[in-house]
Enzyme design. Structure first.
Site, PDB file in Angstrom:
ATOM      1  N   HIS A 122      -7.783  -7.520  -1.253  1.00  0.00           N
ATOM      2  CA  HIS A 122      -6.570  -6.764  -1.609  1.00  0.00           C
ATOM      3  C   HIS A 122      -6.161  -7.062  -3.050  1.00  0.00           C
ATOM      4  CE1 HIS A 122      -2.327  -5.263  -0.580  1.00  0.00           C
ATOM      5  NE2 HIS A 122      -2.204  -5.808  -1.777  1.00  0.00           N
ATOM      6  N   ASP A 178      -7.696  -1.887  -1.212  1.00  0.00           N
ATOM      7  CA  ASP A 178      -8.557  -2.802  -0.475  1.00  0.00           C
ATOM      8  C   ASP A 178      -9.990  -2.418  -0.809  1.00  0.00           C
ATOM      9  OD1 ASP A 178      -6.338  -3.942   0.693  1.00  0.00           O
ATOM     10  OD2 ASP A 178      -6.520  -2.804   2.563  1.00  0.00           O
ATOM     11  N   HIS A 182       0.813  -1.216   0.000  1.00  0.00           N
ATOM     12  CA  HIS A 182       0.000   0.000   0.000  1.00  0.00           C
ATOM     13  C   HIS A 182       0.851   1.271   0.000  1.00  0.00           C
ATOM     14  CE1 HIS A 182      -4.219  -1.346   0.388  1.00  0.00           C
ATOM     15  NE2 HIS A 182      -3.695  -2.421   0.989  1.00  0.00           N
ATOM     16  N   GLU A 190      -5.755 -12.530   1.047  1.00  0.00           N
ATOM     17  CA  GLU A 190      -6.787 -11.548   1.380  1.00  0.00           C
ATOM     18  C   GLU A 190      -7.749 -11.381   0.206  1.00  0.00           C
ATOM     19  OE1 GLU A 190      -4.670  -7.972   2.300  1.00  0.00           O
ATOM     20  OE2 GLU A 190      -3.586  -8.860   3.982  1.00  0.00           O
TER      21      GLU A 190
END
Length: 237
Positions: free
Chosen positions: A208, A143, A136, A205
């Site tokens: 993500h 996200d 990030h 995830e």
């Protein structure tokens, strides 16, 4: 702090700027969930990202709406300075300690390491090394989840940032939960839209996705070993 497999990917920074995500085109959680906690974003809001990534997520939403009219991508988080990464890692550690009814100052070294292991299953290490940036912090990762035409969140079977196996993208594939097939199908809708635009998804995830960072290049190269690429986005200061 654990080293990830994607950290071996070389970064050839392209110097593309961060730009603001046009939030009127997407769904968004307001106020931002990490800002509510006091995360130190500094000069940029959480809703900045690299210029090409904005264009790609717009394409992903166009594909989504062709299949599901009125649906939108909901932006949960995007650019995250390393200071924010550190803040959220520390916050998540403290949360995990509380959830286990423990006291941080009384943790044994084994307990401490076990909790850090849980945290780092979800959170990238807040590294200041330019060769191992948190995804990030490059402005390449987002996200996200989905909302329907009425603005109602699509149920993915677990919330973003949950530190459990439910965060794994295929957790509900062939699962016994009565809603498992629905949750898995919803996650696949999100995945298809983002992959159509060139993104890759974090293997751990469901929410993500990234384009152009080390994780993206690593995943791309696993699928295309005959035509490897480098990362084009490194850490932004």
């Amino acid at each position: 702090m654990p080293k990830r497999p994607y950290h071996d990917v070389l970064i050839n920074e392209c110097e593309e700027p961060l730009v603001e995500i046009p939030l009127d085109e997407f769904a968004v959680e307001t106020p931002h969930p990490y800002q509510k906690l006091g995360a130190p974003y500094g000069q940029h809001s959480p809703y900045f990202i690299r210029e090409s990534v904005v264009k790609k997520i717009t394409k992903a939403q166009e594909y989504l709406q062709n299949q599901y009219p009125g649906w939108k991508i909901q932006i949960f988080d995007a650019y995250r300075p390393v200071a924010v990464q550190q803040f959220m890692v520390d916050f998540s550690f403290a949360q995990a300690v509380t959830a286990k009814n423990l006291v941080e100052t009384e943790l044994s070294e084994i307990q401490r390491q076990e909790i850090w292991s849980e945290v780092y299953k979800i959170w990238a290490a807040p590294s200041l090394d330019m060769q191992t940036p948190p995804p990030h912090s490059t402005g390449a990762a987002v996200d996200i989840t989905l909302v329907d035409a009425t603005g109602k969140p699509i149920d993915m079977g677990s919330p973003i940032d949950e530190m459990s196996d439910r965060s794994l993208p295929d957790y509900y594939l062939n699962h016994s939960h009565p809603q498992a097939s629905i949750y898995h199908a919803n996650r696949q809708i999100l995945r298809r839209a983002m992959y159509k635009a060139g993104f890759c998804r974090n293997p751990g995830e469901w929410w993500h996705f990234s384009y152009g960072d080390q994780m993206w290049a690593w995943l791309y190269n696993l699928a295309n070993p005959e035509n490897p690429v480098e990362a084009c986005y490194g850490r932004l200061l």
